[in-house]
Design an enzyme around this catalytic site. Structure first.
Site, short mmCIF file in Angstrom:
data_model
loop_
_atom_site.label_atom_id
_atom_site.label_comp_id
_atom_site.label_asym_id
_atom_site.label_seq_id
_atom_site.Cartn_x
_atom_site.Cartn_y
_atom_site.Cartn_z
N ARG A 16 -8.19 -0.13 2.51
CA ARG A 16 -7.85 1.16 2.19
C ARG A 16 -7.94 1.95 0.28
NH1 ARG A 16 -3.44 -0.23 6.51
NH2 ARG A 16 -3.74 -1.57 5.30
N LYS A 23 -6.62 -4.16 -5.29
CA LYS A 23 -5.32 -3.14 -5.37
C LYS A 23 -4.09 -4.15 -5.83
CE LYS A 23 -2.91 -4.15 -1.29
NZ LYS A 23 -3.07 -4.27 0.17
N GLN A 85 -8.97 -18.18 -3.96
CA GLN A 85 -9.15 -18.30 -2.74
C GLN A 85 -10.23 -17.95 -2.41
OE1 GLN A 85 -6.68 -15.52 -0.16
NE2 GLN A 85 -7.11 -16.94 1.69
N ASP A 114 1.56 -6.69 -2.58
CA ASP A 114 1.20 -5.59 -2.61
C ASP A 114 2.30 -4.46 -2.18
OD1 ASP A 114 1.14 -6.29 0.10
OD2 ASP A 114 -0.21 -5.21 0.58
N GLY A 150 3.56 -5.94 11.49
CA GLY A 150 3.89 -7.12 12.25
C GLY A 150 5.36 -7.15 13.20
N ASN A 240 -0.71 -0.26 0.49
CA ASN A 240 -2.45 -0.19 1.10
C ASN A 240 -3.49 0.87 1.12
OD1 ASN A 240 -1.32 -2.74 2.52
ND2 ASN A 240 -0.12 -1.66 3.97
N TYR A 379 -1.76 18.77 -40.31
CA TYR A 379 -1.79 17.71 -40.37
C TYR A 379 -0.86 16.93 -41.37
CZ TYR A 379 -3.76 13.08 -39.87
OH TYR A 379 -3.52 11.56 -39.58
N ASN A 399 -6.28 12.67 -45.30
CA ASN A 399 -6.20 10.94 -45.72
C ASN A 399 -7.43 10.04 -46.26
OD1 ASN A 399 -5.66 11.98 -43.36
ND2 ASN A 399 -4.93 10.10 -42.82
N GLY A 436 -0.75 28.36 -52.23
CA GLY A 436 -2.25 28.84 -51.12
C GLY A 436 -3.66 28.39 -51.20
C1 UD1 Z 1 0.96 -8.22 6.03
C2 UD1 Z 1 1.43 -9.33 7.66
C3 UD1 Z 1 2.08 -8.59 8.31
C4 UD1 Z 1 2.96 -7.75 7.86
C5 UD1 Z 1 2.96 -6.87 6.03
C6 UD1 Z 1 3.82 -6.10 5.66
C7 UD1 Z 1 0.34 -11.14 7.96
C8 UD1 Z 1 -0.57 -12.00 8.54
N1 UD1 Z 1 1.18 -10.10 8.44
O1 UD1 Z 1 -0.36 -7.89 6.95
O2 UD1 Z 1 2.87 -9.06 9.61
O3 UD1 Z 1 4.33 -6.65 7.76
O4 UD1 Z 1 2.14 -7.30 5.71
O5 UD1 Z 1 3.61 -5.60 4.47
O6 UD1 Z 1 -0.03 -11.72 7.33
N2 UD1 Z 1 -4.31 -11.45 0.93
C9 UD1 Z 1 -4.79 -12.69 0.14
N3 UD1 Z 1 -5.92 -13.50 1.15
C10 UD1 Z 1 -5.86 -12.71 2.40
C11 UD1 Z 1 -5.20 -11.97 3.05
C12 UD1 Z 1 -3.92 -11.48 1.70
O7 UD1 Z 1 -4.28 -12.84 -0.82
O8 UD1 Z 1 -6.79 -13.76 2.95
C13 UD1 Z 1 -2.99 -11.03 0.23
C14 UD1 Z 1 -3.38 -9.60 -0.19
O9 UD1 Z 1 -4.00 -9.13 -1.09
C15 UD1 Z 1 -1.85 -8.64 0.34
C16 UD1 Z 1 -1.33 -9.92 1.14
O10 UD1 Z 1 -1.79 -10.84 1.54
O11 UD1 Z 1 -1.49 -8.72 -1.62
C17 UD1 Z 1 -0.81 -9.15 2.42
O12 UD1 Z 1 -2.08 -8.66 3.02
P1 UD1 Z 1 -2.58 -7.89 3.91
O13 UD1 Z 1 -4.04 -7.66 4.13
O14 UD1 Z 1 -1.86 -6.11 2.93
O15 UD1 Z 1 -1.23 -8.19 5.02
P2 UD1 Z 1 -1.05 -7.12 5.80
O16 UD1 Z 1 -2.06 -5.65 6.92
O17 UD1 Z 1 -0.54 -5.80 5.54
CA CA Z 2 -0.48 -4.94 3.70
#
Ligand code: UD1
Ligand code: CA
Length: 470
Positions: A16, A23, A85, A114, A150, A240, A379, A399, A436
Protein backbone atom coordinates in the site's frame (compact mmCIF):
# COMPACT_ATOMS: atom_id res chain seq x y z
CA UNK A 1 15.35 -11.48 34.94
CA UNK A 2 15.57 -13.36 31.67
CA UNK A 3 17.39 -11.93 28.69
CA UNK A 4 15.35 -10.22 26.00
CA UNK A 5 15.79 -11.12 22.35
CA UNK A 6 13.88 -8.93 19.93
CA UNK A 7 12.50 -10.08 16.59
CA UNK A 8 11.72 -7.27 14.19
CA UNK A 9 9.54 -8.25 11.25
CA UNK A 10 10.68 -6.26 8.25
CA UNK A 11 10.31 -8.55 5.25
CA UNK A 12 6.93 -7.44 3.96
CA UNK A 13 6.45 -5.66 0.70
CA UNK A 14 4.39 -2.79 1.96
CA UNK A 15 2.16 -2.92 -1.10
CA UNK A 16 0.00 0.00 0.00
CA UNK A 17 3.01 2.35 0.11
CA UNK A 18 3.16 1.95 -3.71
CA UNK A 19 6.92 2.54 -3.52
CA UNK A 20 10.12 0.86 -4.73
CA UNK A 21 11.65 1.49 -1.33
CA UNK A 22 11.12 -1.21 1.32
CA UNK A 23 8.41 0.03 3.69
CA UNK A 24 10.53 -0.06 6.84
CA UNK A 25 13.04 2.33 5.24
CA UNK A 26 10.54 5.11 4.72
CA UNK A 27 11.39 7.99 6.99
CA UNK A 28 9.61 9.26 10.04
CA UNK A 29 11.02 12.41 11.65
CA UNK A 30 14.02 12.04 9.35
CA UNK A 31 14.92 8.44 10.25
CA UNK A 32 13.89 5.08 8.78
CA UNK A 33 10.94 3.46 10.53
CA UNK A 34 13.21 0.53 11.33
CA UNK A 35 15.74 2.78 13.10
CA UNK A 36 13.01 3.91 15.48
CA UNK A 37 12.17 0.28 16.25
CA UNK A 38 15.85 -0.61 16.76
CA UNK A 39 16.18 2.38 19.09
CA UNK A 40 13.37 1.01 21.25
CA UNK A 41 15.07 -2.40 21.36
CA UNK A 42 18.33 -0.74 22.44
CA UNK A 43 16.63 1.42 25.06
CA UNK A 44 15.05 -1.71 26.50
CA UNK A 45 18.47 -3.30 26.93
CA UNK A 46 17.76 -6.18 24.56
CA UNK A 47 20.48 -8.81 24.28
CA UNK A 48 19.96 -9.25 20.55
CA UNK A 49 17.76 -8.09 17.73
CA UNK A 50 16.96 -10.41 14.84
CA UNK A 51 15.70 -8.48 11.86
CA UNK A 52 13.61 -10.58 9.49
CA UNK A 53 14.29 -9.34 5.97
CA UNK A 54 12.96 -10.34 2.58
CA UNK A 55 11.61 -7.64 0.36
CA UNK A 56 14.60 -5.35 -0.32
CA UNK A 57 16.68 -7.42 2.12
CA UNK A 58 20.07 -5.99 1.06
CA UNK A 59 18.90 -2.42 1.51
CA UNK A 60 17.22 -3.15 4.81
CA UNK A 61 20.28 -4.97 6.20
CA UNK A 62 22.55 -2.11 5.08
CA UNK A 63 20.31 0.35 6.89
CA UNK A 64 20.54 -1.75 10.07
CA UNK A 65 24.34 -1.80 9.81
CA UNK A 66 24.21 1.99 9.40
CA UNK A 67 22.08 2.23 12.51
CA UNK A 68 24.56 0.16 14.54
CA UNK A 69 27.42 2.23 13.16
CA UNK A 70 25.69 5.46 14.12
CA UNK A 71 26.77 4.50 17.65
CA UNK A 72 23.93 6.07 19.61
CA UNK A 73 23.54 5.17 23.24
CA UNK A 74 23.30 1.40 23.75
CA UNK A 75 23.50 0.68 20.02
CA UNK A 76 26.71 -1.25 20.40
CA UNK A 77 25.25 -3.44 23.13
CA UNK A 78 22.53 -5.00 20.95
CA UNK A 79 23.77 -7.97 18.94
CA UNK A 80 22.23 -7.61 15.48
CA UNK A 81 21.37 -10.63 13.37
CA UNK A 82 19.33 -11.19 10.23
CA UNK A 83 16.99 -13.93 9.14
CA UNK A 84 15.99 -14.02 5.49
CA UNK A 85 12.39 -14.80 4.74
CA UNK A 86 11.88 -15.89 1.11
CA UNK A 87 9.07 -15.99 0.11
CA UNK A 88 7.06 -14.00 2.64
CA UNK A 89 4.31 -16.27 3.87
CA UNK A 90 3.02 -14.18 6.75
CA UNK A 91 4.06 -12.84 10.14
CA UNK A 92 4.14 -16.29 11.77
CA UNK A 93 6.38 -17.55 9.00
CA UNK A 94 8.59 -14.50 9.54
CA UNK A 95 9.15 -15.31 13.20
CA UNK A 96 9.70 -18.98 12.32
CA UNK A 97 12.74 -17.88 10.27
CA UNK A 98 14.15 -16.02 13.27
CA UNK A 99 13.46 -18.81 15.77
CA UNK A 100 16.74 -20.74 15.30
CA UNK A 101 18.64 -17.57 16.25
CA UNK A 102 16.80 -17.15 19.56
CA UNK A 103 18.30 -18.54 22.76
CA UNK A 104 15.80 -20.88 24.47
CA UNK A 105 16.55 -19.34 27.88
CA UNK A 106 15.11 -15.90 27.22
CA UNK A 107 12.00 -13.93 26.42
CA UNK A 108 11.26 -13.01 22.82
CA UNK A 109 9.76 -9.64 22.10
CA UNK A 110 8.21 -9.44 18.63
CA UNK A 111 8.06 -6.00 17.06
CA UNK A 112 6.65 -4.88 13.74
CA UNK A 113 9.15 -3.01 11.63
CA UNK A 114 6.32 -0.73 10.54
CA UNK A 115 5.18 0.23 14.07
CA UNK A 116 7.79 2.83 14.98
CA UNK A 117 6.67 4.71 18.08
CA UNK A 118 6.28 2.19 20.88
CA UNK A 119 7.90 3.62 23.99
CA UNK A 120 10.59 1.55 25.76
CA UNK A 121 8.64 1.90 29.04
CA UNK A 122 5.66 0.21 27.41
CA UNK A 123 7.86 -2.60 26.09
CA UNK A 124 9.38 -3.02 29.54
CA UNK A 125 5.90 -3.31 31.08
CA UNK A 126 5.00 -5.92 28.45
CA UNK A 127 8.10 -8.00 29.18
CA UNK A 128 7.33 -7.74 32.91
CA UNK A 129 3.78 -8.95 32.26
CA UNK A 130 5.15 -11.93 30.36
CA UNK A 131 7.18 -12.77 33.47
CA UNK A 132 8.96 -15.53 31.61
CA UNK A 133 5.94 -17.85 31.76
CA UNK A 134 2.97 -16.40 29.87
CA UNK A 135 2.25 -14.61 26.62
CA UNK A 136 1.79 -10.86 26.82
CA UNK A 137 0.12 -8.89 24.02
CA UNK A 138 0.17 -5.14 23.59
CA UNK A 139 -3.37 -4.11 22.70
CA UNK A 140 -5.23 -0.87 22.17
CA UNK A 141 -8.81 0.09 22.75
CA UNK A 142 -9.94 3.57 21.82
CA UNK A 143 -13.59 2.54 21.59
CA UNK A 144 -13.56 3.29 17.85
CA UNK A 145 -13.71 0.91 14.89
CA UNK A 146 -10.53 -1.21 14.76
CA UNK A 147 -10.17 -0.93 10.97
CA UNK A 148 -7.87 -3.54 9.42
CA UNK A 149 -6.24 -4.53 12.71
CA UNK A 150 -6.49 -7.95 14.37
CA UNK A 151 -9.35 -8.18 16.92
CA UNK A 152 -8.73 -9.29 20.50
CA UNK A 153 -11.28 -11.95 21.38
CA UNK A 154 -11.79 -12.49 25.09
CA UNK A 155 -13.91 -14.93 27.06
CA UNK A 156 -17.16 -13.84 28.67
CA UNK A 157 -16.88 -10.67 30.75
CA UNK A 158 -14.89 -7.48 30.12
CA UNK A 159 -11.54 -8.30 31.75
CA UNK A 160 -11.72 -11.99 30.80
CA UNK A 161 -8.58 -13.75 29.53
CA UNK A 162 -7.66 -13.44 25.85
CA UNK A 163 -8.84 -16.37 23.75
CA UNK A 164 -7.60 -15.45 20.30
CA UNK A 165 -6.61 -12.73 17.87
CA UNK A 166 -8.78 -12.75 14.76
CA UNK A 167 -7.59 -10.87 11.67
CA UNK A 168 -10.10 -8.40 10.28
CA UNK A 169 -10.35 -10.39 7.05
CA UNK A 170 -11.26 -13.58 8.93
CA UNK A 171 -13.56 -12.00 11.51
CA UNK A 172 -17.27 -12.64 11.87
CA UNK A 173 -19.45 -9.51 11.99
CA UNK A 174 -19.61 -9.80 15.79
CA UNK A 175 -15.81 -10.07 15.99
CA UNK A 176 -15.36 -7.17 13.58
CA UNK A 177 -17.35 -5.03 16.00
CA UNK A 178 -14.78 -5.58 18.77
CA UNK A 179 -12.82 -2.39 19.40
CA UNK A 180 -9.78 -3.83 21.17
CA UNK A 181 -7.03 -4.57 18.65
CA UNK A 182 -3.58 -6.14 18.54
CA UNK A 183 -0.69 -3.75 18.08
CA UNK A 184 1.66 -6.29 16.48
CA UNK A 185 3.82 -6.37 19.62
CA UNK A 186 4.02 -9.45 21.84
CA UNK A 187 6.35 -10.91 24.45
CA UNK A 188 6.60 -14.65 25.02
CA UNK A 189 8.93 -17.10 26.74
CA UNK A 190 11.09 -18.21 23.84
CA UNK A 191 10.74 -21.96 24.43
CA UNK A 192 6.93 -21.67 24.41
CA UNK A 193 6.92 -19.38 21.38
CA UNK A 194 8.99 -21.92 19.41
CA UNK A 195 6.57 -24.66 20.43
CA UNK A 196 3.49 -22.75 19.19
CA UNK A 197 5.18 -21.44 16.04
CA UNK A 198 5.62 -25.04 14.95
CA UNK A 199 1.83 -25.51 15.07
CA UNK A 200 0.87 -22.65 12.73
CA UNK A 201 -1.07 -23.34 9.55
CA UNK A 202 -2.21 -21.10 6.71
CA UNK A 203 -5.90 -22.07 6.58
CA UNK A 204 -7.24 -18.53 6.66
CA UNK A 205 -8.54 -15.80 4.36
CA UNK A 206 -5.05 -14.64 3.31
CA UNK A 207 -3.43 -18.11 3.14
CA UNK A 208 -0.69 -16.83 5.42
CA UNK A 209 0.98 -18.17 8.52
CA UNK A 210 -0.31 -15.70 11.11
CA UNK A 211 1.82 -14.99 14.15
CA UNK A 212 -1.42 -14.05 15.85
CA UNK A 213 -2.52 -17.73 15.80
CA UNK A 214 0.15 -18.41 18.44
CA UNK A 215 -2.47 -17.15 20.88
CA UNK A 216 -5.01 -19.86 20.22
CA UNK A 217 -2.33 -22.56 20.50
CA UNK A 218 -1.17 -21.11 23.82
CA UNK A 219 -4.72 -21.06 25.12
CA UNK A 220 -5.23 -24.69 24.04
CA UNK A 221 -1.99 -25.60 25.82
CA UNK A 222 -3.06 -23.89 29.05
CA UNK A 223 -0.52 -21.06 28.80
CA UNK A 224 -2.08 -17.82 30.05
CA UNK A 225 -2.34 -14.98 27.53
CA UNK A 226 -2.40 -11.51 29.04
CA UNK A 227 -3.02 -8.19 27.36
CA UNK A 228 -1.41 -4.90 28.26
CA UNK A 229 -4.10 -2.54 27.04
CA UNK A 230 -3.19 1.05 26.31
CA UNK A 231 -5.35 3.93 25.09
CA UNK A 232 -2.73 5.83 23.08
CA UNK A 233 -3.23 4.65 19.51
CA UNK A 234 -0.34 6.77 18.21
CA UNK A 235 2.17 4.73 20.16
CA UNK A 236 1.26 1.56 18.31
CA UNK A 237 0.05 2.98 15.01
CA UNK A 238 1.34 1.03 12.02
CA UNK A 239 2.49 2.59 8.78
CA UNK A 240 0.88 0.97 5.76
CA UNK A 241 0.25 3.89 3.42
CA UNK A 242 1.63 7.36 2.65
CA UNK A 243 -1.41 8.79 4.45
CA UNK A 244 -0.63 6.87 7.64
CA UNK A 245 3.03 7.85 7.38
CA UNK A 246 2.10 11.53 7.11
CA UNK A 247 -0.37 11.28 9.99
CA UNK A 248 2.25 9.69 12.19
CA UNK A 249 4.80 12.30 11.14
CA UNK A 250 2.45 15.05 12.38
CA UNK A 251 1.86 13.14 15.60
CA UNK A 252 5.60 12.83 16.20
CA UNK A 253 6.15 16.48 15.41
CA UNK A 254 3.37 17.55 17.73
CA UNK A 255 5.08 15.57 20.51
CA UNK A 256 8.41 17.23 19.76
CA UNK A 257 6.73 20.63 19.75
CA UNK A 258 4.90 19.98 23.02
CA UNK A 259 8.10 18.86 24.74
CA UNK A 260 10.01 21.93 23.56
CA UNK A 261 7.25 24.31 24.58
CA UNK A 262 7.12 22.69 28.02
CA UNK A 263 10.81 23.52 28.28
CA UNK A 264 10.02 27.15 27.47
CA UNK A 265 10.76 27.30 23.74
CA UNK A 266 8.32 29.65 22.00
CA UNK A 267 7.09 28.09 18.78
CA UNK A 268 4.98 30.42 16.67
CA UNK A 269 2.88 27.43 15.61
CA UNK A 270 3.47 23.86 16.83
CA UNK A 271 1.61 22.59 13.76
CA UNK A 272 4.26 24.12 11.52
CA UNK A 273 7.41 22.83 13.15
CA UNK A 274 9.61 19.94 12.02
CA UNK A 275 12.41 18.29 13.94
CA UNK A 276 14.30 15.47 12.24
CA UNK A 277 16.95 14.91 14.86
CA UNK A 278 17.76 16.55 18.14
CA UNK A 279 17.20 20.17 19.13
CA UNK A 280 18.81 21.53 22.30
CA UNK A 281 17.57 24.96 23.31
CA UNK A 282 18.65 27.45 25.94
CA UNK A 283 16.11 29.75 27.60
CA UNK A 284 14.01 32.24 25.63
CA UNK A 285 14.43 30.73 22.20
CA UNK A 286 11.85 31.77 19.59
CA UNK A 287 11.14 29.82 16.42
CA UNK A 288 8.84 31.14 13.73
CA UNK A 289 6.73 28.98 11.41
CA UNK A 290 7.90 26.54 8.78
CA UNK A 291 11.38 25.74 10.12
CA UNK A 292 13.04 22.34 9.70
CA UNK A 293 15.77 21.17 12.08
CA UNK A 294 17.95 18.18 11.19
CA UNK A 295 20.74 16.27 12.91
CA UNK A 296 21.90 17.85 16.15
CA UNK A 297 21.15 21.55 16.47
CA UNK A 298 21.94 23.72 19.51
CA UNK A 299 20.30 27.10 20.01
CA UNK A 300 21.70 29.31 22.75
CA UNK A 301 19.81 31.64 25.06
CA UNK A 302 17.59 34.16 23.32
CA UNK A 303 18.22 32.88 19.80
CA UNK A 304 15.52 33.82 17.32
CA UNK A 305 14.88 31.79 14.18
CA UNK A 306 12.83 33.47 11.46
CA UNK A 307 10.24 31.76 9.30
CA UNK A 308 11.16 29.00 6.85
CA UNK A 309 14.73 28.30 7.87
CA UNK A 310 16.34 24.88 7.37
CA UNK A 311 19.01 24.27 9.99
CA UNK A 312 21.09 21.08 10.20
CA UNK A 313 23.93 20.09 12.51
CA UNK A 314 24.62 23.58 13.78
CA UNK A 315 25.48 25.53 16.90
CA UNK A 316 23.85 28.94 17.13
CA UNK A 317 25.18 30.92 20.09
CA UNK A 318 23.23 33.15 22.47
CA UNK A 319 21.46 36.16 21.08
CA UNK A 320 22.02 35.32 17.42
CA UNK A 321 19.18 36.07 15.02
CA UNK A 322 18.58 33.95 11.97
CA UNK A 323 16.33 35.83 9.57
CA UNK A 324 13.80 34.04 7.31
CA UNK A 325 14.66 31.63 4.49
CA UNK A 326 18.15 30.86 5.70
CA UNK A 327 19.80 27.48 5.12
CA UNK A 328 22.46 26.37 7.58
CA UNK A 329 24.26 23.04 7.46
CA UNK A 330 27.28 22.05 9.52
CA UNK A 331 28.05 25.54 10.75
CA UNK A 332 28.65 27.44 13.99
CA UNK A 333 27.22 30.92 14.51
CA UNK A 334 28.68 33.19 17.18
CA UNK A 335 26.88 35.16 19.88
CA UNK A 336 24.80 38.06 18.66
CA UNK A 337 25.39 37.28 14.99
CA UNK A 338 22.80 38.35 12.40
CA UNK A 339 22.26 35.91 9.56
CA UNK A 340 20.01 36.21 6.53
CA UNK A 341 17.40 36.59 5.21
CA UNK A 342 18.29 34.20 2.37
CA UNK A 343 21.75 33.31 3.66
CA UNK A 344 23.48 29.98 3.17
CA UNK A 345 26.01 28.65 5.67
CA UNK A 346 27.63 25.44 4.50
CA UNK A 347 29.79 22.89 6.34
CA UNK A 348 32.80 24.39 8.08
CA UNK A 349 31.42 27.91 8.32
CA UNK A 350 32.46 29.23 11.73
CA UNK A 351 31.27 32.69 12.57
CA UNK A 352 32.42 34.74 15.57
CA UNK A 353 30.63 37.24 17.76
CA UNK A 354 28.34 39.78 16.06
CA UNK A 355 29.18 38.62 12.54
CA UNK A 356 26.67 39.81 9.93
CA UNK A 357 25.82 37.64 6.94
CA UNK A 358 23.21 39.18 4.69
CA UNK A 359 21.02 38.12 1.82
CA UNK A 360 22.36 35.80 -0.86
CA UNK A 361 25.68 35.32 0.88
CA UNK A 362 27.20 31.83 0.84
CA UNK A 363 29.89 30.82 3.33
CA UNK A 364 31.69 27.48 3.15
CA UNK A 365 34.62 26.11 5.17
CA UNK A 366 35.55 29.59 6.35
CA UNK A 367 36.09 31.30 9.66
CA UNK A 368 34.86 34.84 10.20
CA UNK A 369 36.26 36.56 13.28
CA UNK A 370 34.25 38.83 15.57
CA UNK A 371 32.47 41.70 13.91
CA UNK A 372 33.16 40.65 10.31
CA UNK A 373 30.42 41.51 7.81
CA UNK A 374 29.40 40.23 4.39
CA UNK A 375 26.05 41.82 3.83
CA UNK A 376 25.04 41.19 0.23
CA UNK A 377 25.44 38.73 -2.66
CA UNK A 378 28.84 37.25 -1.88
CA UNK A 379 30.80 34.01 -1.64
CA UNK A 380 33.40 33.12 0.97
CA UNK A 381 34.86 29.65 0.47
CA UNK A 382 38.00 28.30 2.18
CA UNK A 383 38.67 31.71 3.68
CA UNK A 384 40.04 33.01 6.96
CA UNK A 385 38.46 36.37 7.64
CA UNK A 386 39.79 38.65 10.38
CA UNK A 387 37.99 40.83 12.88
CA UNK A 388 35.83 43.67 11.61
CA UNK A 389 36.44 42.88 7.94
CA UNK A 390 33.84 44.36 5.61
CA UNK A 391 33.36 42.20 2.55
CA UNK A 392 31.56 43.99 -0.28
CA UNK A 393 28.57 43.05 -2.34
CA UNK A 394 29.20 40.72 -5.23
CA UNK A 395 32.70 39.73 -4.11
CA UNK A 396 33.90 36.16 -4.22
CA UNK A 397 36.85 34.02 -3.29
CA UNK A 398 38.01 32.08 -6.35
CA UNK A 399 39.04 29.12 -4.23
CA UNK A 400 39.05 26.38 -6.84
CA UNK A 401 41.47 26.20 -9.76
CA UNK A 402 39.66 23.31 -11.38
CA UNK A 403 41.75 20.72 -9.58
CA UNK A 404 42.54 21.95 -6.05
CA UNK A 405 41.05 24.21 -3.41
CA UNK A 406 43.14 27.09 -2.03
CA UNK A 407 42.76 29.41 0.96
CA UNK A 408 42.13 33.11 1.03
CA UNK A 409 43.27 35.05 4.09
CA UNK A 410 41.65 38.41 4.73
CA UNK A 411 43.33 39.99 7.74
CA UNK A 412 41.68 42.16 10.38
CA UNK A 413 40.02 45.45 9.44
CA UNK A 414 40.26 44.92 5.68
CA UNK A 415 37.60 46.45 3.44
CA UNK A 416 36.94 44.51 0.28
CA UNK A 417 34.97 46.62 -2.18
CA UNK A 418 32.12 45.41 -4.34
CA UNK A 419 32.47 42.87 -7.10
CA UNK A 420 36.00 41.73 -6.29
CA UNK A 421 37.52 38.38 -7.19
CA UNK A 422 40.14 37.18 -4.71
CA UNK A 423 42.07 34.47 -6.54
CA UNK A 424 43.36 32.01 -3.94
CA UNK A 425 45.87 31.37 -2.55
CA UNK A 426 46.08 35.01 -1.59
CA UNK A 427 46.37 37.16 1.54
CA UNK A 428 44.93 40.64 1.95
CA UNK A 429 47.11 42.40 4.54
CA UNK A 430 45.58 43.85 7.71
CA UNK A 431 43.78 47.16 7.41
CA UNK A 432 44.05 47.09 3.63
CA UNK A 433 41.42 48.20 1.16
CA UNK A 434 40.60 46.46 -2.10
CA UNK A 435 39.03 48.72 -4.70
CA UNK A 436 35.72 47.65 -6.17
CA UNK A 437 35.87 45.46 -9.25
CA UNK A 438 39.42 44.25 -8.57
CA UNK A 439 40.68 40.83 -9.48
CA UNK A 440 43.37 40.19 -6.88
CA UNK A 441 45.90 37.51 -7.79
CA UNK A 442 48.85 38.58 -5.60
CA UNK A 443 48.90 39.12 -1.84
CA UNK A 444 48.57 42.74 -0.77
CA UNK A 445 50.56 44.59 1.91
CA UNK A 446 48.91 45.76 5.14
CA UNK A 447 47.33 49.19 5.13
CA UNK A 448 47.47 49.56 1.33
CA UNK A 449 44.79 50.36 -1.22
CA UNK A 450 44.97 47.68 -3.87
CA UNK A 451 43.21 48.13 -7.18
CA UNK A 452 43.42 45.65 -10.03
CA UNK A 453 41.10 46.61 -12.85
CA UNK A 454 41.24 48.35 -16.20
CA UNK A 455 41.73 52.07 -15.84
CA UNK A 456 38.68 54.15 -16.70
CA UNK A 457 38.96 56.04 -19.99
CA UNK A 458 36.47 58.57 -21.33
CA UNK A 459 36.61 59.54 -25.01
CA UNK A 460 34.93 62.86 -25.64
CA UNK A 461 32.18 63.27 -28.25
CA UNK A 462 32.09 59.60 -29.04
CA UNK A 463 30.16 58.77 -32.22
CA UNK A 464 28.35 55.46 -32.10
CA UNK A 465 28.67 53.44 -35.33
CA UNK A 466 25.78 54.02 -37.77
CA UNK A 467 23.86 51.17 -39.36
CA UNK A 468 25.09 50.38 -42.95
CA UNK A 469 22.60 50.96 -45.76
CA UNK A 470 21.68 47.67 -47.51
C1 UD1 B 1 -0.46 -7.43 11.74
C2 UD1 B 1 -1.24 -8.36 12.64
C3 UD1 B 1 -2.51 -7.68 13.10
C4 UD1 B 1 -2.15 -6.39 13.83
C5 UD1 B 1 -1.28 -5.51 12.96
C6 UD1 B 1 -0.75 -4.35 13.77
C7 UD1 B 1 -0.78 -10.61 11.81
C8 UD1 B 1 -1.29 -11.77 11.04
N1 UD1 B 1 -1.58 -9.57 11.91
O1 UD1 B 1 -1.28 -7.19 10.61
O2 UD1 B 1 -3.22 -8.52 13.98
O3 UD1 B 1 -3.32 -5.72 14.20
O4 UD1 B 1 -0.12 -6.23 12.47
O5 UD1 B 1 -0.01 -3.45 12.99
O6 UD1 B 1 0.32 -10.70 12.35
N2 UD1 B 1 6.02 -9.14 7.59
C9 UD1 B 1 7.07 -9.96 7.34
N3 UD1 B 1 6.86 -11.10 6.62
C10 UD1 B 1 5.65 -11.46 6.17
C11 UD1 B 1 4.55 -10.61 6.43
C12 UD1 B 1 4.77 -9.44 7.16
O7 UD1 B 1 8.21 -9.68 7.74
O8 UD1 B 1 5.55 -12.50 5.53
C13 UD1 B 1 6.26 -7.91 8.35
C14 UD1 B 1 5.90 -6.66 7.59
O9 UD1 B 1 7.05 -6.18 6.89
C15 UD1 B 1 5.50 -5.70 8.70
C16 UD1 B 1 4.94 -6.62 9.77
O10 UD1 B 1 5.42 -7.91 9.49
O11 UD1 B 1 6.61 -4.98 9.20
C17 UD1 B 1 3.42 -6.62 9.80
O12 UD1 B 1 2.96 -7.10 8.56
P1 UD1 B 1 1.63 -6.55 7.91
O13 UD1 B 1 1.41 -7.30 6.65
O14 UD1 B 1 1.66 -5.07 7.85
O15 UD1 B 1 0.57 -7.06 9.00
P2 UD1 B 1 -0.83 -6.45 9.24
O16 UD1 B 1 -1.75 -6.90 8.19
O17 UD1 B 1 -0.71 -5.00 9.48
CA1 CA C 1 0.95 -3.44 9.20
Amino acid sequence: MSAIDVVIMAAGKGTRMKSQRPKVLHRLAGRPLLAHVLDSAAALGARSAVVVTGHGAMEVEAACAGWAGAGGQNHAEVRLAYARQEPQLGTGHAVQQAAPLLGGDGVTLVLNGDVPLVRPETLRALVDLCAGRQIALLTVDTGADAGAYGRIVRGAGGGAPVQAIVEAKDATPAQRALTEWYSGVMAAPTHLLKKYLALLTDDNAQREFYLTDVVKHAVADGTPVQALRIADAVEVAGVNSPQQLAELERAVQQRHAARLMEAGVRLADPARFDLRGELRCGPDVEIDVGCVFEGVVELGEGVRIGAHCVIANARIAAGAVIHPFTHIDGAAVGPGALIGPFARLRPGAELGRAVHIGNFVEVKNSTLADGAKANHLAYLGDATVGERVNYGAGSITANYDGANKHRTVIEADVHVGSNCVLVAPVTIGAGGTVGGGSTITKSTPPGALSVARGKQVSIANWQRPARKKP
